[in-house]
Design a protein around this motif. Structure first.
Motif, PDB file in Angstrom:
ATOM      1  N   ILE A  11     141.742  28.660  73.036  1.00 22.67           N
ATOM      2  CA  ILE A  11     141.355  27.264  73.245  1.00 22.67           C
ATOM      3  C   ILE A  11     142.304  26.338  72.473  1.00 22.67           C
ATOM      4  CG2 ILE A  11     139.554  25.538  72.778  1.00 22.67           C
ATOM      5  CD1 ILE A  11     137.514  27.874  73.350  1.00 22.67           C
ATOM      6  N   GLU A  12     142.577  26.670  71.223  1.00 22.92           N
ATOM      7  CA  GLU A  12     143.488  25.849  70.412  1.00 22.92           C
ATOM      8  C   GLU A  12     144.893  25.820  71.019  1.00 22.92           C
ATOM      9  OE1 GLU A  12     143.282  27.485  66.461  1.00 22.92           O
ATOM     10  OE2 GLU A  12     141.223  26.771  66.161  1.00 22.92           O
ATOM     11  N   ARG A  59     144.873  23.683  74.282  1.00 25.54           N
ATOM     12  CA  ARG A  59     144.790  22.244  74.027  1.00 25.54           C
ATOM     13  C   ARG A  59     146.047  21.705  73.354  1.00 25.54           C
ATOM     14  NH1 ARG A  59     138.367  22.160  72.501  1.00 25.54           N
ATOM     15  NH2 ARG A  59     137.643  21.969  74.670  1.00 25.54           N
ATOM     16  N   LEU A 118     139.794  25.804  80.792  1.00 22.26           N
ATOM     17  CA  LEU A 118     138.706  25.811  79.818  1.00 22.26           C
ATOM     18  C   LEU A 118     137.490  25.236  80.510  1.00 22.26           C
ATOM     19  CD1 LEU A 118     140.465  24.462  76.582  1.00 22.26           C
ATOM     20  CD2 LEU A 118     140.264  26.832  77.387  1.00 22.26           C
ATOM     21  N   THR A 148     132.576  26.151  75.069  1.00 19.90           N
ATOM     22  CA  THR A 148     133.825  26.185  75.827  1.00 19.90           C
ATOM     23  C   THR A 148     134.314  27.623  75.925  1.00 19.90           C
ATOM     24  OG1 THR A 148     134.383  23.957  75.114  1.00 19.90           O
ATOM     25  CG2 THR A 148     136.189  25.306  75.952  1.00 19.90           C
ATOM     26  N   GLU A 166     138.919  21.746  81.924  1.00 14.16           N
ATOM     27  CA  GLU A 166     140.237  21.370  81.423  1.00 14.16           C
ATOM     28  C   GLU A 166     141.225  22.324  82.072  1.00 14.16           C
ATOM     29  OE1 GLU A 166     140.403  20.631  77.019  1.00 14.16           O
ATOM     30  OE2 GLU A 166     138.273  21.166  77.186  1.00 14.16           O
ATOM     31  N   THR A 169     146.914  19.448  82.081  1.00 13.08           N
ATOM     32  CA  THR A 169     146.704  18.293  81.204  1.00 13.08           C
ATOM     33  C   THR A 169     145.489  17.468  81.645  1.00 13.08           C
ATOM     34  OG1 THR A 169     148.221  16.956  82.519  1.00 13.08           O
ATOM     35  CG2 THR A 169     149.153  18.110  80.596  1.00 13.08           C
ATOM     36  N   LYS A 218     141.407  16.736  82.333  1.00 15.40           N
ATOM     37  CA  LYS A 218     140.063  17.037  81.852  1.00 15.40           C
ATOM     38  C   LYS A 218     139.117  16.212  82.713  1.00 15.40           C
ATOM     39  CE  LYS A 218     137.214  16.874  77.682  1.00 15.40           C
ATOM     40  NZ  LYS A 218     137.203  16.538  76.242  1.00 15.40           N
ATOM     41  N   PRO A 225     142.554  12.284  79.341  1.00 19.43           N
ATOM     42  CA  PRO A 225     142.632  13.312  78.309  1.00 19.43           C
ATOM     43  C   PRO A 225     142.335  12.691  76.947  1.00 19.43           C
ATOM     44  CG  PRO A 225     144.532  13.449  79.759  1.00 19.43           C
ATOM     45  CD  PRO A 225     143.782  12.189  80.119  1.00 19.43           C
TER      46      PRO A 225
END
Length: 139
Positions: free
Chosen positions: A8-9, A12, A27, A40, A81, A84, A86, A137
């Motif tokens: 996830i990190e 993003r 995500l 998530t 997500e 880019t 969301k 975003p």
């Protein structure tokens, strides 16, 4: 859990994602059916068109549905997500001929899903995530 947090990190942050193809990853944030908290989960997806993607609750052939699927079955409003973007979406579990058609197509594109299917007695859910509204975003 630590592996999911790391993915996830990385997702993003917009960089490389260890051991995964970024263009096949999204995500999905669901609302916990018991807690009401957001959760998530990184997962593979298949794009149907600009406003619809498919996710598969195979859980590598586990005997029970994954928590994220149980959450969206209880509350179908989710956040997606991808790349880019969301956006909010409505999760629509498929059934009948639609599910059969999509499942057959998915297995032809990604043969490992047939292995997942062979490992379990449950019907693996195929879920369409349909865009509800876009937002910027970072929101």
């Amino acid at each position: 859990m630590d592996a999911n947090r790391r993915v996830i990190e990385q997702f993003r942050a917009g960089g490389e994602i260890e051991g995964m193809h970024r263009d096949r990853l999204l995500l999905l944030t669901t609302t916990g059916r018991k807690s009401g908290n957001p959760y998530t989960t990184p997962m593979m997806f298949h794009r149907l068109d600009p406003d619809r993607v498919i996710v598969i609750a195979s859980d590598i052939g586990a005997p029970t549905h994954p928590d994220w699927y149980l959450n969206l079955a209880a509350n179908p409003t989710v956040t997606v997500e991808v790349g880019t973007e969301k956006y909010q979406a409505r999760a629509i579990p498929t059934a009948g001929p639609e599910r059969t058609h999509l499942w057959t197509m998915l297995k032809s594109h990604y043969p490992f899903f047939a292995d997942h299917e062979a490992k379990t007695d449950r019907t693996i859910p195929v879920v369409v995530l349909e865009r509800a509204e876009s937002y910027s975003p970072g929101t």
